[in-house]
Design a protein around this motif. Structure first.
Motif, mmCIF file in Angstrom:
data_model
loop_
_atom_site.group_PDB
_atom_site.id
_atom_site.type_symbol
_atom_site.label_atom_id
_atom_site.label_comp_id
_atom_site.label_asym_id
_atom_site.label_seq_id
_atom_site.Cartn_x
_atom_site.Cartn_y
_atom_site.Cartn_z
ATOM 1 N N GLN A 33 0.849 -1.180 0.000
ATOM 2 C CA GLN A 33 0.000 0.000 0.000
ATOM 3 C C GLN A 33 0.892 1.240 0.000
ATOM 4 O O GLN A 33 2.063 1.174 0.377
ATOM 5 C CB GLN A 33 -0.924 0.017 1.215
ATOM 6 N N LEU A 34 0.319 2.343 -0.446
ATOM 7 C CA LEU A 34 1.031 3.625 -0.437
ATOM 8 C C LEU A 34 0.261 4.584 0.450
ATOM 9 O O LEU A 34 -0.957 4.736 0.307
ATOM 10 C CB LEU A 34 1.119 4.197 -1.851
ATOM 11 N N TYR A 35 0.954 5.226 1.370
ATOM 12 C CA TYR A 35 0.353 6.212 2.258
ATOM 13 C C TYR A 35 0.868 7.581 1.832
ATOM 14 O O TYR A 35 2.078 7.795 1.766
ATOM 15 C CB TYR A 35 0.721 5.922 3.707
ATOM 16 N N VAL A 36 -0.048 8.482 1.533
ATOM 17 C CA VAL A 36 0.352 9.782 1.011
ATOM 18 C C VAL A 36 -0.562 10.862 1.579
ATOM 19 O O VAL A 36 -1.764 10.652 1.762
ATOM 20 C CB VAL A 36 0.346 9.787 -0.540
ATOM 21 N N LEU A 37 0.034 12.021 1.873
ATOM 22 C CA LEU A 37 -0.736 13.164 2.349
ATOM 23 C C LEU A 37 -1.153 14.003 1.156
ATOM 24 O O LEU A 37 -0.356 14.263 0.254
ATOM 25 C CB LEU A 37 0.093 13.990 3.328
ATOM 26 N N GLY A 38 -2.409 14.398 1.162
ATOM 27 C CA GLY A 38 -2.908 15.206 0.066
ATOM 28 C C GLY A 38 -4.091 16.042 0.487
ATOM 29 O O GLY A 38 -4.763 15.753 1.479
ATOM 30 N N GLU A 39 -4.324 17.072 -0.274
ATOM 31 C CA GLU A 39 -5.437 17.967 0.009
ATOM 32 C C GLU A 39 -6.527 17.769 -1.025
ATOM 33 O O GLU A 39 -6.265 17.680 -2.224
ATOM 34 C CB GLU A 39 -4.942 19.415 0.009
#
Length: 91
Positions: A33-39
């Motif tokens: 899985q990929l964990y990414v911060l985004g708006e």
């Protein structure tokens, strides 16, 4: 490497639920899985994406903004990457 999939942007590409998402840094790869911060929609989220397809698995809202991203240059150029150690993810 070669581009396998793409998310975000106006159309959402691999996952329409992410249409309009602005990702704030590189993803953290962990357990396929990929964990990414985004708006998205004036809200900062931690997104969990399937590494093979780019499809959204879940999203955790973290902060709601009053000022839109387009009006805040500092938020647009800040790099945010989640970190994980000893069972704790820091965003």
């Amino acid at each position: 490497g070669y581009l396998k999939w793409q998310v975000g942007g106006l159309a959402g590409e691999a996952d329409p639920r992410l249409a309009g998402a602005f990702f704030l840094g590189a993803p953290l790869p962990m357990h396929n899985q990929l964990y990414v911060l985004g708006e998205l929609a004036a809200e900062l989220n931690l997104f969990c994406l399937d590494a093979e397809t780019g499809h959204l698995i879940w999203a955790q809202p973290l902060v709601r903004y009053e000022i839109p991203l387009s009006a805040d240059l500092n938020r647009r150029i800040t790099n945010l990457v989640p970190t994980y150690a000893d069972g704790v993810m820091i965003c």
